[in-house]
Design a protein around this motif. Structure first.
Motif, PDB file in Angstrom:
ATOM      1  N   LEU A  72       0.811  -1.235   0.026  1.00 26.71           N
ATOM      2  CA  LEU A  72       0.062   0.054  -0.098  1.00 26.71           C
ATOM      3  C   LEU A  72       0.730   1.252  -0.155  1.00 26.71           C
ATOM      4  N   ASP A  73       0.458   2.375  -0.627  1.00 26.12           N
ATOM      5  CA  ASP A  73       0.915   3.755  -0.633  1.00 26.12           C
ATOM      6  C   ASP A  73       0.514   4.418   0.762  1.00 26.12           C
ATOM      7  N   SER A  74       0.842   5.657   0.894  1.00 22.87           N
ATOM      8  CA  SER A  74       0.448   6.599   2.182  1.00 22.87           C
ATOM      9  C   SER A  74      -1.074   6.831   2.093  1.00 22.87           C
ATOM     10  N   THR A  77      -3.312   3.793   2.935  1.00 20.52           N
ATOM     11  CA  THR A  77      -3.215   3.381   4.417  1.00 20.52           C
ATOM     12  C   THR A  77      -3.816   4.526   5.317  1.00 20.52           C
ATOM     13  N   GLY A  78      -3.937   5.601   4.807  1.00 25.30           N
ATOM     14  CA  GLY A  78      -4.663   6.869   5.471  1.00 25.30           C
ATOM     15  C   GLY A  78      -6.167   6.805   5.105  1.00 25.30           C
ATOM     16  N   LEU A  79      -6.298   5.900   4.287  1.00 25.85           N
ATOM     17  CA  LEU A  79      -7.939   5.560   3.895  1.00 25.85           C
ATOM     18  C   LEU A  79      -8.394   4.727   5.176  1.00 25.85           C
ATOM     19  N   PHE A  80      -7.760   3.728   5.379  1.00 29.35           N
ATOM     20  CA  PHE A  80      -8.087   2.986   6.597  1.00 29.35           C
ATOM     21  C   PHE A  80      -8.835   3.957   7.804  1.00 29.35           C
ATOM     22  N   THR A  81      -8.077   4.972   8.129  1.00 30.05           N
ATOM     23  CA  THR A  81      -8.493   5.679   9.220  1.00 30.05           C
ATOM     24  C   THR A  81      -9.707   6.457   8.693  1.00 30.05           C
ATOM     25  N   THR A  82      -9.827   6.975   7.743  1.00 28.12           N
ATOM     26  CA  THR A  82     -10.918   7.913   7.215  1.00 28.12           C
ATOM     27  C   THR A  82     -12.038   6.974   7.230  1.00 28.12           C
ATOM     28  N   VAL A  83     -12.152   5.814   6.452  1.00 30.87           N
ATOM     29  CA  VAL A  83     -13.552   5.000   6.691  1.00 30.87           C
ATOM     30  C   VAL A  83     -13.934   4.516   7.912  1.00 30.87           C
ATOM     31  N   THR A  84     -12.800   4.390   8.674  1.00 27.95           N
ATOM     32  CA  THR A  84     -13.349   3.826  10.246  1.00 27.95           C
ATOM     33  C   THR A  84     -14.089   5.142  10.943  1.00 27.95           C
ATOM     34  N   PRO A 126      -8.374 -11.362   3.820  1.00 26.28           N
ATOM     35  CA  PRO A 126      -7.388 -11.948   2.932  1.00 26.28           C
ATOM     36  C   PRO A 126      -6.890 -10.812   1.966  1.00 26.28           C
ATOM     37  N   ASN A 127      -7.393  -9.660   1.748  1.00 27.65           N
ATOM     38  CA  ASN A 127      -6.878  -8.752   0.806  1.00 27.65           C
ATOM     39  C   ASN A 127      -7.195  -7.361   1.557  1.00 27.65           C
ATOM     40  N   TYR A 128      -6.851  -6.310   0.724  1.00 31.68           N
ATOM     41  CA  TYR A 128      -6.904  -4.779   1.352  1.00 31.68           C
ATOM     42  C   TYR A 128      -8.218  -4.451   1.295  1.00 31.68           C
ATOM     43  N   GLU A 129      -9.167  -4.831   0.159  1.00 40.40           N
ATOM     44  CA  GLU A 129     -10.497  -4.350  -0.075  1.00 40.40           C
ATOM     45  C   GLU A 129     -11.275  -4.894   1.054  1.00 40.40           C
ATOM     46  N   THR A 130     -11.098  -6.096   1.723  1.00 42.17           N
ATOM     47  CA  THR A 130     -11.911  -6.912   2.804  1.00 42.17           C
ATOM     48  C   THR A 130     -11.547  -6.105   4.105  1.00 42.17           C
ATOM     49  N   LEU A 131     -10.258  -5.873   4.242  1.00 44.06           N
ATOM     50  CA  LEU A 131      -9.880  -5.295   5.584  1.00 44.06           C
ATOM     51  C   LEU A 131     -10.449  -4.033   5.666  1.00 44.06           C
ATOM     52  N   LEU A 132     -10.547  -3.366   4.465  1.00 39.23           N
ATOM     53  CA  LEU A 132     -11.127  -1.949   4.559  1.00 39.23           C
ATOM     54  C   LEU A 132     -12.619  -2.206   4.935  1.00 39.23           C
ATOM     55  N   VAL A 133     -13.306  -3.029   4.437  1.00 39.72           N
ATOM     56  CA  VAL A 133     -14.608  -2.980   4.640  1.00 39.72           C
ATOM     57  C   VAL A 133     -14.840  -3.564   6.388  1.00 39.72           C
ATOM     58  N   PHE A 134     -13.865  -4.460   6.824  1.00 40.22           N
ATOM     59  CA  PHE A 134     -14.123  -5.032   8.170  1.00 40.22           C
ATOM     60  C   PHE A 134     -13.907  -3.816   9.091  1.00 40.22           C
ATOM     61  N   ARG A 135     -12.637  -2.975   8.729  1.00 42.20           N
ATOM     62  CA  ARG A 135     -12.453  -1.737   9.414  1.00 42.20           C
ATOM     63  C   ARG A 135     -13.402  -0.863   9.421  1.00 42.20           C
ATOM     64  N   ALA A 136     -14.379  -0.529   8.342  1.00 39.43           N
ATOM     65  CA  ALA A 136     -15.377   0.496   8.461  1.00 39.43           C
ATOM     66  C   ALA A 136     -16.489  -0.265   9.276  1.00 39.43           C
ATOM     67  N   LEU A 137     -16.554  -1.401   9.329  1.00 40.62           N
ATOM     68  CA  LEU A 137     -17.759  -1.928  10.106  1.00 40.62           C
ATOM     69  C   LEU A 137     -17.482  -2.021  11.596  1.00 40.62           C
ATOM     70  N   GLN A 138     -16.116  -1.848  12.008  1.00 42.64           N
ATOM     71  CA  GLN A 138     -15.632  -1.802  13.345  1.00 42.64           C
ATOM     72  C   GLN A 138     -15.972  -0.567  13.762  1.00 42.64           C
ATOM     73  N   GLY A 139     -16.097   0.541  12.822  1.00 43.34           N
ATOM     74  CA  GLY A 139     -16.382   1.669  13.301  1.00 43.34           C
ATOM     75  C   GLY A 139     -17.658   2.031  13.734  1.00 43.34           C
TER      76      GLY A 139
END
Length: 439
Positions: A72-74, A77-84, A126-139
């Motif tokens: 991932l680029d910066s 990775t910043g998008l993880f925090t934003t979606v959360t 298993p991948n970036y997109e799935t992690l992004l979705v799970f992190r969003a739902l954690q929010g």
């Protein structure tokens, strides 16, 4: 006209929800004033927020390993925090309505269980997109826990000690943060980085134990529960956006300016919380253990800052406390981001005042937002304004992520100072509420 007598006011000489005489002197008078039920509510909210913090920081502390694993680029990775944070706005607003309609304790359990489940799920991504979705739902759970827990305790606390009591709740964020750093350091020492980040997320199952205890031991403050039951507007979004008419005050102005206040403070805070670990790793060349050492100073300052800010919000007033630490936090960001290269000792020392200032400003939030809204819509108002601020403030970490490629992370961190300036301006539109009874 209704002939029902108004509920008895909560005074500094009673334990809300019990009617028993409280001891008002001494360093721990605020805790004694809560009474037995209130102290159990305090323990539940403290534990919930500490574990909320722990689950949140599993990602920033593992960011370098995640970026390497998924390539991932910066900006990504910043998008993880934003979606959360954006999804947390939805979760927080909904949790506030739920708290007004079915009660504080039930809403608290729902939020804690939600963020625990999806934090664990992140470890199986298993991948970036799935992690992004799970992190969003954690929010969804992350967004609601603080507002619900803070209101639960505020309705037990006396006006005299409400700032200190809610400041102590806020300090649990530093406790969870520190625990996450400790576990992260140990996990990354003994496991390969490609597995270690998954293990960090799996440890997020811990809050499930807290839910079981809260279900048996914690109850809503009786007097506040009665007021909600008697109100036709409980949990109403319409009510918090109602303008004043014919001399009757509305809540629209309060909601707008409280949302701006929350946006500014959280924009500055999450910029630092998200990017300081990466800053120390990439631009200061520190190992994971070294980064943990530096963060110890930051987190120690944060813990003391929460407690000090709680004390000052009772002494100085809600607005003066927030204004003071908005100015100091902005100054710390500018100093922290412009330390000369190689001055790592100075960087270490400055971490303490940085953590102190950016945390002390939050200590007044629990009491201030609770006092701005009546009981029937307290959860709705606090949940909406705090988490809308969190969502809009989420733009700040992402902006830093994209600017980091050209400015460097240290230079981009300065963007967080703009948030604190916005918070200071928002205070102009809000009243002072120190010593206010919760009606």
């Amino acid at each position: 006209m209704s002939t029902t007598p108004p509920p008895q006011a909560l005074t500094a000489d009673t334990r809300p929800g019990t009617g028993e005489l409280a001891v008002q002197e001494g360093a721990f008078a605020w805790l004694r004033a809560l009474g037995p039920r209130g102290r159990r509510a305090f323990a539940g909210a403290f534990g919930g927020y500490a574990l909320d913090s722990y689950d949140y920081f599993t990602l920033p502390l593992s960011m370098v390993a995640l970026a390497a694993y998924f390539g991932l680029d910066s900006g990504q990775t910043g998008l993880f925090t934003t979606v959360t944070l954006v999804v947390s706005a939805v979760g927080g607003a909904v949790a506030g309505v739920v708290a007004d309609r079915i009660g504080r304790v039930k809403a608290l359990m729902i939020t804690v269980a939600t963020y625990a489940v999806f934090t664990v799920a992140c470890g199986f991504a298993p991948n970036y997109e799935t992690l992004l979705v799970f992190r969003a739902l954690q929010g969804l759970g992350f967004g609601g826990e603080w507002a619900v827990g803070a209101i639960l305790v505020a309705e037990y606390a006396s006006p005299k000690h409400r700032g200190r009591t809610l400041g102590a709740i806020q300090s649990s964020w530093a406790v969870g943060w520190g625990l996450a750093v400790l576990v992260n350091t140990l996990v990354f020492q003994f496991l390969d980085a490609d597995l270690a980040w998954r293990v960090m997320f799996w440890t997020g199952a811990l809050p499930a134990l807290l839910v079981l205890w809260v279900r048996r031991q914690v109850h809503d403050a009786p007097e506040s529960a009665e007021r909600r039951a008697d109100s036709a507007e409980k949990g109403s979004f319409t009510a918090i956006f109602k303008p004043g008419r014919d001399g009757a005050p509305g809540l629209l102005r309060t909601t707008v300016f409280a949302g701006l206040l929350s946006t500014g403070v959280q924009g500055g805070y999450y910029t630092l919380a998200t990017w300081v670990p990466t800053y120390l790793k990439t631009e200061r060349g520190l190992s994971v253990v070294g980064t943990g050492t530096y963060l110890t100073f930051l987190i120690s300052g944060a813990f003391i800052g929460y407690l000090t800010g709680g004390y000052l919000t009772d002494k100085l007033g809600r607005k003066r406390n927030i204004l003071l630490f908005a100015i100091l936090s902005a100054a710390c960001i500018l100093a922290y981001a412009n330390i000369p290269s190689g001055a790592n000792t100075l960087l270490l020392v400055l971490g303490f005042p940085l953590g102190f200032c950016m945390s002390a400003i939050f200590s007044g939030f629990g009491s201030y937002l609770s006092e701005l809204y009546p009981t029937a819509v307290r959860g709705t108002g606090q949940g909406f304004t705090y988490n809308t601020g969190r969502a809009v403030g989420a733009v700040f970490p992402t902006t830093v992520g994209f600017l980091a490629d050209s400015w460097g992370v240290g230079g981009a961190l300065v963007f967080g100072a703009i948030g604190y300036a916005l918070a200071a301006l928002a205070l102009i539109g809000l009243p002072e509420t120190r010593g206010k009874e919760l009606l």
